[in-house]
Scaffold this motif. Sequence first.
Motif, PDB file in Angstrom:
ATOM      1  N   ASN A  55       0.857  -1.186  -0.062  1.00 13.68           N
ATOM      2  CA  ASN A  55      -0.016   0.247   0.224  1.00 13.68           C
ATOM      3  C   ASN A  55       1.007   1.453  -0.071  1.00 13.68           C
ATOM      4  O   ASN A  55       0.648   2.191   0.791  1.00 13.68           O
ATOM      5  N   ARG A  56       1.955   1.245  -0.795  1.00 13.54           N
ATOM      6  CA  ARG A  56       2.845   2.287  -0.895  1.00 13.54           C
ATOM      7  C   ARG A  56       2.715   2.847  -2.297  1.00 13.54           C
ATOM      8  O   ARG A  56       2.249   2.136  -3.253  1.00 13.54           O
ATOM      9  N   TYR A  57       3.336   4.068  -2.677  1.00 17.93           N
ATOM     10  CA  TYR A  57       3.530   4.409  -3.992  1.00 17.93           C
ATOM     11  C   TYR A  57       4.624   4.174  -4.707  1.00 17.93           C
ATOM     12  O   TYR A  57       5.545   4.035  -3.781  1.00 17.93           O
ATOM     13  N   SER A  58       4.692   3.875  -5.932  1.00 23.31           N
ATOM     14  CA  SER A  58       5.678   3.582  -6.762  1.00 23.31           C
ATOM     15  C   SER A  58       5.384   3.936  -8.178  1.00 23.31           C
ATOM     16  O   SER A  58       4.310   4.438  -8.399  1.00 23.31           O
ATOM     17  N   SER A  59       6.420   3.599  -8.865  1.00 24.92           N
ATOM     18  CA  SER A  59       6.262   3.595 -10.507  1.00 24.92           C
ATOM     19  C   SER A  59       6.023   2.121 -10.804  1.00 24.92           C
ATOM     20  O   SER A  59       5.758   1.332  -9.903  1.00 24.92           O
ATOM     21  N   THR A  60       5.904   1.851 -12.233  1.00 28.00           N
ATOM     22  CA  THR A  60       5.819   0.581 -12.617  1.00 28.00           C
ATOM     23  C   THR A  60       6.879  -0.151 -12.879  1.00 28.00           C
ATOM     24  O   THR A  60       8.276   0.317 -13.357  1.00 28.00           O
ATOM     25  N   GLY A  61       6.974  -1.347 -12.459  1.00 29.21           N
ATOM     26  CA  GLY A  61       8.193  -2.334 -12.539  1.00 29.21           C
ATOM     27  C   GLY A  61       8.071  -3.657 -12.103  1.00 29.21           C
ATOM     28  O   GLY A  61       6.924  -3.934 -11.585  1.00 29.21           O
ATOM     29  N   GLY A  62       9.128  -4.503 -12.455  1.00 30.86           N
ATOM     30  CA  GLY A  62       9.078  -5.797 -11.812  1.00 30.86           C
ATOM     31  C   GLY A  62      10.303  -6.461 -12.171  1.00 30.86           C
ATOM     32  O   GLY A  62      11.276  -5.929 -12.650  1.00 30.86           O
ATOM     33  N   HIS A  63      10.357  -7.688 -11.691  1.00 31.51           N
ATOM     34  CA  HIS A  63      11.697  -8.675 -11.878  1.00 31.51           C
ATOM     35  C   HIS A  63      11.728  -8.971 -13.136  1.00 31.51           C
ATOM     36  O   HIS A  63      11.023  -9.571 -13.972  1.00 31.51           O
ATOM     37  N   VAL A  64      13.074  -8.896 -13.495  1.00 35.18           N
ATOM     38  CA  VAL A  64      13.446  -9.900 -14.834  1.00 35.18           C
ATOM     39  C   VAL A  64      13.687 -11.150 -14.605  1.00 35.18           C
ATOM     40  O   VAL A  64      14.332 -11.630 -13.942  1.00 35.18           O
ATOM     41  N   MET A  65      12.600 -11.897 -15.435  1.00 31.07           N
ATOM     42  CA  MET A  65      12.500 -13.242 -15.333  1.00 31.07           C
ATOM     43  C   MET A  65      13.853 -14.044 -16.304  1.00 31.07           C
ATOM     44  O   MET A  65      14.158 -13.532 -16.899  1.00 31.07           O
ATOM     45  N   HIS A  66      13.895 -15.225 -15.603  1.00 30.95           N
ATOM     46  CA  HIS A  66      15.087 -16.076 -16.417  1.00 30.95           C
ATOM     47  C   HIS A  66      14.959 -16.105 -17.912  1.00 30.95           C
ATOM     48  O   HIS A  66      13.754 -16.361 -18.415  1.00 30.95           O
TER      49      HIS A  66
END
Length: 161
Positions: A55-66
Amino acid sequence: MEILDLYDDFGQKLKETINRGEKTEEGKNIMLSVAFIKNSKGEFLIQKTSKEKGNRYSSTGGHVMHGETGLETIKRELEEELGISATEQDLKYIATFKYPKKNCIFNVYLLNIDIDLSKIKLQDEEVESVKYLSVEEINNIINKGNFLESHAYIFKHYINN
Protein backbone atom coordinates in the motif's frame (compact mmCIF):
# COMPACT_ATOMS: atom_id res chain seq x y z
CA MET A 1 7.95 -20.77 -8.73
CA GLU A 2 9.49 -17.84 -10.60
CA ILE A 3 13.11 -18.32 -11.68
CA LEU A 4 15.43 -15.32 -11.93
CA ASP A 5 18.84 -15.03 -13.55
CA LEU A 6 21.70 -13.74 -11.41
CA TYR A 7 23.98 -10.85 -12.39
CA ASP A 8 27.32 -9.51 -11.18
CA ASP A 9 27.62 -6.01 -9.68
CA PHE A 10 28.08 -4.55 -13.18
CA GLY A 11 24.88 -6.06 -14.59
CA GLN A 12 26.56 -8.90 -16.49
CA LYS A 13 24.53 -12.11 -16.47
CA LEU A 14 26.07 -14.99 -14.56
CA LYS A 15 25.38 -18.59 -15.51
CA GLU A 16 23.28 -19.03 -12.38
CA THR A 17 19.62 -18.74 -11.43
CA ILE A 18 17.69 -18.37 -8.20
CA ASN A 19 14.08 -18.84 -7.15
CA ARG A 20 12.33 -15.54 -6.53
CA GLY A 21 12.39 -14.71 -2.83
CA GLU A 22 15.62 -16.56 -2.05
CA LYS A 23 18.53 -14.60 -0.63
CA THR A 24 21.48 -13.83 -2.88
CA GLU A 25 25.16 -13.89 -2.00
CA GLU A 26 27.29 -10.76 -2.08
CA GLY A 27 28.33 -10.00 -5.67
CA LYS A 28 25.28 -11.81 -7.05
CA ASN A 29 22.23 -9.75 -7.88
CA ILE A 30 18.72 -10.13 -9.19
CA MET A 31 17.61 -7.67 -11.87
CA LEU A 32 14.52 -5.46 -12.01
CA SER A 33 13.17 -2.98 -14.55
CA VAL A 34 11.30 0.22 -13.68
CA ALA A 35 9.59 2.79 -15.90
CA PHE A 36 8.44 6.28 -15.00
CA ILE A 37 5.60 7.52 -17.19
CA LYS A 38 5.64 11.27 -17.86
CA ASN A 39 2.87 13.24 -19.55
CA SER A 40 3.14 16.44 -21.61
CA LYS A 41 2.45 18.55 -18.48
CA GLY A 42 5.57 17.15 -16.79
CA GLU A 43 3.54 15.03 -14.35
CA PHE A 44 4.30 11.41 -13.60
CA LEU A 45 1.84 8.52 -13.50
CA ILE A 46 2.28 7.08 -10.03
CA GLN A 47 0.58 3.98 -8.73
CA LYS A 48 -0.47 3.06 -5.24
CA THR A 49 0.33 -0.57 -4.67
CA SER A 50 -2.29 -3.00 -3.39
CA LYS A 51 -2.51 -3.81 0.32
CA GLU A 52 -0.80 -7.16 -0.44
CA LYS A 53 2.12 -5.26 -1.97
CA GLY A 54 2.50 -2.76 0.90
CA ASN A 55 0.00 0.00 0.00
CA ARG A 56 2.79 2.43 -0.96
CA TYR A 57 3.37 4.68 -3.92
CA SER A 58 5.67 3.56 -6.71
CA SER A 59 6.28 3.56 -10.40
CA THR A 60 5.72 0.58 -12.68
CA GLY A 61 8.22 -2.24 -12.61
CA GLY A 62 9.12 -5.78 -11.78
CA HIS A 63 11.61 -8.63 -11.74
CA VAL A 64 13.48 -9.68 -14.87
CA MET A 65 12.55 -13.34 -15.28
CA HIS A 66 14.96 -16.09 -16.40
CA GLY A 67 15.77 -15.58 -20.09
CA GLU A 68 14.13 -12.17 -20.28
CA THR A 69 15.79 -8.82 -21.07
CA GLY A 70 15.21 -5.65 -19.08
CA LEU A 71 13.29 -4.14 -21.98
CA GLU A 72 11.07 -7.22 -22.35
CA THR A 73 10.38 -7.05 -18.61
CA ILE A 74 9.26 -3.43 -18.55
CA LYS A 75 7.04 -3.92 -21.59
CA ARG A 76 5.45 -6.94 -19.86
CA GLU A 77 5.02 -5.10 -16.56
CA LEU A 78 3.39 -2.05 -18.21
CA GLU A 79 0.92 -4.38 -19.92
CA GLU A 80 0.25 -6.52 -16.82
CA GLU A 81 -0.03 -3.75 -14.22
CA LEU A 82 -1.66 -0.97 -16.26
CA GLY A 83 -2.81 -2.41 -19.60
CA ILE A 84 -0.37 -0.13 -21.46
CA SER A 85 1.26 -1.41 -24.65
CA ALA A 86 4.65 0.22 -25.20
CA THR A 87 7.13 -0.37 -28.00
CA GLU A 88 10.89 -0.30 -27.80
CA GLN A 89 10.78 3.10 -29.51
CA ASP A 90 8.37 4.44 -26.86
CA LEU A 91 10.67 3.58 -23.98
CA LYS A 92 13.70 5.80 -23.40
CA TYR A 93 16.50 3.90 -21.68
CA ILE A 94 17.94 5.94 -18.80
CA ALA A 95 20.38 3.71 -16.90
CA THR A 96 21.32 0.34 -15.46
CA PHE A 97 22.81 0.52 -11.97
CA LYS A 98 23.54 -1.47 -8.83
CA TYR A 99 21.15 -0.46 -6.06
CA PRO A 100 23.31 0.37 -3.01
CA LYS A 101 21.01 -1.12 -0.33
CA LYS A 102 20.29 -4.60 -1.75
CA ASN A 103 21.69 -7.16 -4.15
CA CYS A 104 19.72 -5.72 -7.06
CA ILE A 105 20.50 -4.31 -10.48
CA PHE A 106 17.90 -1.88 -11.85
CA ASN A 107 17.14 -0.95 -15.45
CA VAL A 108 15.47 2.47 -15.63
CA TYR A 109 13.22 3.65 -18.46
CA LEU A 110 11.17 6.76 -19.17
CA LEU A 111 7.93 6.64 -21.13
CA ASN A 112 6.77 10.03 -22.42
CA ILE A 113 3.09 9.59 -23.20
CA ASP A 114 -0.28 11.12 -22.36
CA ILE A 115 -2.57 8.40 -21.04
CA ASP A 116 -6.26 8.75 -20.32
CA LEU A 117 -6.56 7.37 -16.78
CA SER A 118 -10.02 5.98 -17.56
CA LYS A 119 -8.42 3.66 -20.15
CA ILE A 120 -5.95 2.09 -17.71
CA LYS A 121 -6.66 -1.52 -16.72
CA LEU A 122 -5.26 -2.05 -13.23
CA GLN A 123 -3.90 -5.42 -12.14
CA ASP A 124 -5.90 -5.65 -8.90
CA GLU A 125 -3.44 -7.88 -7.03
CA GLU A 126 -0.61 -5.37 -7.67
CA VAL A 127 -2.14 -1.91 -8.10
CA GLU A 128 -4.87 -0.19 -6.08
CA SER A 129 -4.98 3.10 -8.00
CA VAL A 130 -3.04 5.46 -10.28
CA LYS A 131 -2.83 9.22 -10.62
CA TYR A 132 -0.68 11.89 -12.18
CA LEU A 133 1.50 13.78 -9.72
CA SER A 134 3.86 16.72 -10.06
CA VAL A 135 7.53 16.43 -9.12
CA GLU A 136 6.78 18.43 -5.96
CA GLU A 137 3.94 16.09 -4.97
CA ILE A 138 6.14 13.03 -5.53
CA ASN A 139 8.94 14.54 -3.47
CA ASN A 140 6.46 15.23 -0.65
CA ILE A 141 5.35 11.58 -0.67
CA ILE A 142 8.99 10.46 -0.71
CA ASN A 143 9.87 12.76 2.19
CA LYS A 144 6.97 11.31 4.23
CA GLY A 145 8.32 7.79 3.62
CA ASN A 146 5.25 6.66 1.66
CA PHE A 147 7.06 5.88 -1.62
CA LEU A 148 8.68 2.50 -2.28
CA GLU A 149 12.27 3.09 -1.20
CA SER A 150 14.02 1.79 -4.33
CA HIS A 151 11.65 3.71 -6.64
CA ALA A 152 12.20 6.88 -4.58
CA TYR A 153 15.96 6.39 -5.02
CA ILE A 154 15.51 5.99 -8.79
CA PHE A 155 13.28 9.05 -9.01
CA LYS A 156 15.73 11.27 -7.13
CA HIS A 157 18.90 9.99 -8.85
CA TYR A 158 17.81 9.20 -12.41
CA ILE A 159 14.49 10.86 -13.25
CA ASN A 160 14.32 14.16 -11.36
CA ASN A 161 17.98 15.13 -11.38
